[in-house]
Design a protein around this motif. Sequence first.
Motif, PDB file in Angstrom:
ATOM      1  N   ALA A 117       0.823  -1.204   0.000  1.00  0.00           N
ATOM      2  CA  ALA A 117       0.000   0.000   0.000  1.00  0.00           C
ATOM      3  C   ALA A 117       0.856   1.252   0.000  1.00  0.00           C
ATOM      4  CB  ALA A 117      -0.938  -0.002   1.207  1.00  0.00           C
ATOM      5  N   SER A 118       1.931   1.242   0.789  1.00  0.00           N
ATOM      6  CA  SER A 118       2.787   2.429   0.843  1.00  0.00           C
ATOM      7  C   SER A 118       3.450   2.681  -0.502  1.00  0.00           C
ATOM      8  CB  SER A 118       3.849   2.262   1.937  1.00  0.00           C
ATOM      9  OG  SER A 118       4.743   1.214   1.626  1.00  0.00           O
ATOM     10  N   HIS A 119       3.862   1.610  -1.171  1.00  0.00           N
ATOM     11  CA  HIS A 119       4.492   1.770  -2.485  1.00  0.00           C
ATOM     12  C   HIS A 119       3.479   2.301  -3.500  1.00  0.00           C
ATOM     13  CE1 HIS A 119       5.756   0.424  -6.519  1.00  0.00           C
ATOM     14  NE2 HIS A 119       6.975   0.699  -6.087  1.00  0.00           N
ATOM     15  N   ASP A 120       2.256   1.741  -3.472  1.00  0.00           N
ATOM     16  CA  ASP A 120       1.241   2.141  -4.443  1.00  0.00           C
ATOM     17  C   ASP A 120       0.719   3.548  -4.179  1.00  0.00           C
ATOM     18  OD1 ASP A 120       1.552  -0.281  -5.609  1.00  0.00           O
ATOM     19  OD2 ASP A 120      -0.283  -1.185  -4.801  1.00  0.00           O
ATOM     20  N   LEU A 121       0.784   3.993  -2.922  1.00  0.00           N
ATOM     21  CA  LEU A 121       0.306   5.337  -2.592  1.00  0.00           C
ATOM     22  C   LEU A 121       1.355   6.408  -2.865  1.00  0.00           C
ATOM     23  CD1 LEU A 121      -1.579   4.725   0.782  1.00  0.00           C
ATOM     24  CD2 LEU A 121      -2.591   5.447  -1.383  1.00  0.00           C
ATOM     25  N   ARG A 122       2.616   6.076  -2.653  1.00  0.00           N
ATOM     26  CA  ARG A 122       3.664   7.090  -2.793  1.00  0.00           C
ATOM     27  C   ARG A 122       3.785   7.598  -4.229  1.00  0.00           C
ATOM     28  NH1 ARG A 122       7.712   4.691   1.466  1.00  0.00           N
ATOM     29  NH2 ARG A 122       7.699   6.358   3.014  1.00  0.00           N
ATOM     30  N   SER A 123       3.636   6.703  -5.189  1.00  0.00           N
ATOM     31  CA  SER A 123       3.821   7.100  -6.579  1.00  0.00           C
ATOM     32  C   SER A 123       2.794   8.148  -7.013  1.00  0.00           C
ATOM     33  CB  SER A 123       3.760   5.875  -7.488  1.00  0.00           C
ATOM     34  OG  SER A 123       3.945   6.245  -8.839  1.00  0.00           O
ATOM     35  N   LEU A 173       0.554  13.393   4.441  1.00  0.00           N
ATOM     36  CA  LEU A 173       0.240  12.064   3.946  1.00  0.00           C
ATOM     37  C   LEU A 173       1.515  11.262   3.712  1.00  0.00           C
ATOM     38  CD1 LEU A 173      -1.897  10.085   3.183  1.00  0.00           C
ATOM     39  CD2 LEU A 173      -2.028  11.089   0.899  1.00  0.00           C
ATOM     40  N   GLU A 174       2.564  11.902   3.196  1.00  0.00           N
ATOM     41  CA  GLU A 174       3.847  11.224   3.025  1.00  0.00           C
ATOM     42  C   GLU A 174       4.403  10.774   4.378  1.00  0.00           C
ATOM     43  OE1 GLU A 174       6.107  14.166   0.898  1.00  0.00           O
ATOM     44  OE2 GLU A 174       5.834  13.094  -1.013  1.00  0.00           O
ATOM     45  N   THR A 175       4.275  11.636   5.383  1.00  0.00           N
ATOM     46  CA  THR A 175       4.724  11.272   6.722  1.00  0.00           C
ATOM     47  C   THR A 175       3.907  10.120   7.281  1.00  0.00           C
ATOM     48  OG1 THR A 175       5.403  13.562   7.148  1.00  0.00           O
ATOM     49  CG2 THR A 175       5.120  12.140   9.064  1.00  0.00           C
ATOM     50  N   LEU A 176       2.612  10.148   7.037  1.00  0.00           N
ATOM     51  CA  LEU A 176       1.744   9.086   7.505  1.00  0.00           C
ATOM     52  C   LEU A 176       2.151   7.742   6.905  1.00  0.00           C
ATOM     53  CD1 LEU A 176      -0.758   7.990   8.925  1.00  0.00           C
ATOM     54  CD2 LEU A 176      -2.119   8.728   6.961  1.00  0.00           C
ATOM     55  N   ILE A 177       2.460   7.718   5.618  1.00  0.00           N
ATOM     56  CA  ILE A 177       2.880   6.474   4.967  1.00  0.00           C
ATOM     57  C   ILE A 177       4.174   5.952   5.598  1.00  0.00           C
ATOM     58  CG2 ILE A 177       3.709   5.492   2.795  1.00  0.00           C
ATOM     59  CD1 ILE A 177       1.803   7.438   1.358  1.00  0.00           C
ATOM     60  N   SER A 178       5.130   6.852   5.815  1.00  0.00           N
ATOM     61  CA  SER A 178       6.392   6.442   6.440  1.00  0.00           C
ATOM     62  C   SER A 178       6.158   5.928   7.861  1.00  0.00           C
ATOM     63  CB  SER A 178       7.372   7.621   6.471  1.00  0.00           C
ATOM     64  OG  SER A 178       7.712   8.036   5.165  1.00  0.00           O
ATOM     65  N   GLY A 192       0.613  16.388  13.479  1.00  0.00           N
ATOM     66  CA  GLY A 192       1.280  15.149  13.068  1.00  0.00           C
ATOM     67  C   GLY A 192       0.277  14.059  12.745  1.00  0.00           C
ATOM     68  N   THR A 193       0.775  12.838  12.592  1.00  0.00           N
ATOM     69  CA  THR A 193      -0.067  11.720  12.164  1.00  0.00           C
ATOM     70  C   THR A 193      -0.666  10.957  13.319  1.00  0.00           C
ATOM     71  OG1 THR A 193       1.830  10.210  12.130  1.00  0.00           O
ATOM     72  CG2 THR A 193       1.347  11.402  10.106  1.00  0.00           C
ATOM     73  N   GLY A 194      -0.202  11.199  14.531  1.00  0.00           N
ATOM     74  CA  GLY A 194      -0.699  10.437  15.665  1.00  0.00           C
ATOM     75  C   GLY A 194      -0.126   9.042  15.736  1.00  0.00           C
ATOM     76  N   GLY A 231       3.149  12.306  -7.805  1.00  0.00           N
ATOM     77  CA  GLY A 231       2.600  12.928  -9.015  1.00  0.00           C
ATOM     78  C   GLY A 231       1.751  14.142  -8.687  1.00  0.00           C
ATOM     79  N   ILE A 232       0.963  14.055  -7.610  1.00  0.00           N
ATOM     80  CA  ILE A 232       0.147  15.207  -7.183  1.00  0.00           C
ATOM     81  C   ILE A 232       1.055  16.360  -6.755  1.00  0.00           C
ATOM     82  CG2 ILE A 232      -1.493  16.002  -5.440  1.00  0.00           C
ATOM     83  CD1 ILE A 232      -2.636  13.150  -5.422  1.00  0.00           C
ATOM     84  N   ALA A 233       2.126  16.041  -6.025  1.00  0.00           N
ATOM     85  CA  ALA A 233       3.053  17.079  -5.579  1.00  0.00           C
ATOM     86  C   ALA A 233       3.712  17.769  -6.774  1.00  0.00           C
ATOM     87  CB  ALA A 233       4.120  16.478  -4.666  1.00  0.00           C
ATOM     88  N   ASP A 234       4.068  16.987  -7.784  1.00  0.00           N
ATOM     89  CA  ASP A 234       4.667  17.584  -8.988  1.00  0.00           C
ATOM     90  C   ASP A 234       3.663  18.492  -9.699  1.00  0.00           C
ATOM     91  OD1 ASP A 234       7.026  16.266  -8.506  1.00  0.00           O
ATOM     92  OD2 ASP A 234       6.568  14.578  -9.846  1.00  0.00           O
TER      93      ASP A 234
END
Length: 371
Positions: free
Chosen positions: A162-168, A206-211, A332-334, A172-175
């Motif tokens: 899930a983290s791999h599929d979400l990060r990509s 969201l990136e922090t949450l994934i990590s 933060g993410t909690g 793209g949204i950030a770009d």
Amino acid sequence: MNSSSTSTPAPTTAPPGSHTPLLSHLPLSVLDRAPTGFLIVNGAGQIVLVNQHLLTIFKHESNDFLGQPVEVLLPENIRHHHPEMMRKYFLSPEVRPMGPGRDLFAARKDGTTFPVEIGLAPIELNGETHVLATISDISERKAAEQKLRCANESLQEFVYVASHDLRSPLRGIADLLNWVVDDLGAEVKPEVSYNLDRIALRINRLETLISDLLSYSRAGAVDSDISKVNLPDLLNRILELQAIPPEFKITLDVPNLSIRASRTPLETVLRNLIANAVKHHDKETGLIKIQAKAGIHCTHFTVSDDGPGIPEKYQERIFKLFQTATNSERRGTGLGLSISRRMIEAHGGTIQLKSKDGERGASFSFTWPNQ
């Protein structure tokens, strides 16, 4: 009228002429009612007594056991090792579990094997040393443990995928957001700029949450990489890399001490607690105190701050997933405290929070066992 009396059947003992006289003074009915299997073995390795629960576990009749070598209870492929192990036990008998740290198996009459826990205790009967063994069938527990391991592995695999599929797509949204900002140029309305900043903030969160989810999925595992860790060096390294505002003051009360510990999880816990103290402070300036004290079996750490404190009604909640004591944008993410507690408890330590309603400041104290 004829009178009759009833009595509780005694555990099965050996036939006449064997060891029954040795055992006549034991509370046999108590053994027979026990919810675990009992047997007594003499110095020659022969079974001289079994209770009813043991017969149930092994699905045997009483005369199948008595007078037989104790090896009849073992799988055939390990029977030849047992007489020597038993001989060594009789040389120095003591109360202890059998095969600590190893998976033990027993065998039924039909050859089927099942996992067991065995406890050993020497007893003296008429001047001769015997062994009292307790045997428990742990098949259900082992099945539950295996089911839990499979569930944990599946969950960890899901988090990785899930983290791999979400990060990509998130990248793209950030770009795309960066391109929109570039296209707008300097002539942008304040309200538009504000909303774009809020989008960027949510992407970062969201990136922090994934990590953090990845970290949490690994937090329950014990790190076996034990090494000598110098506490001042460890904390100086953390503070060098941590984003501490220049207006904040950090005080260290840490002895020049080296302990044997898993460096990475210990560093992660301290880093999370320090970052948490900075993140949730309500003023531009602040004081964070870090203390360490050596104990006989563990090292005691404390991270304290002079921030707003944590209301008592939230103090248990903040250690749970996705829970925080505030609703601010920078909350933060909690996951930081959840990760910290999981790591501490996985390595045999404990953590507690001290913060009183109506008073400023919070103090997180935890123990980390010395390896």
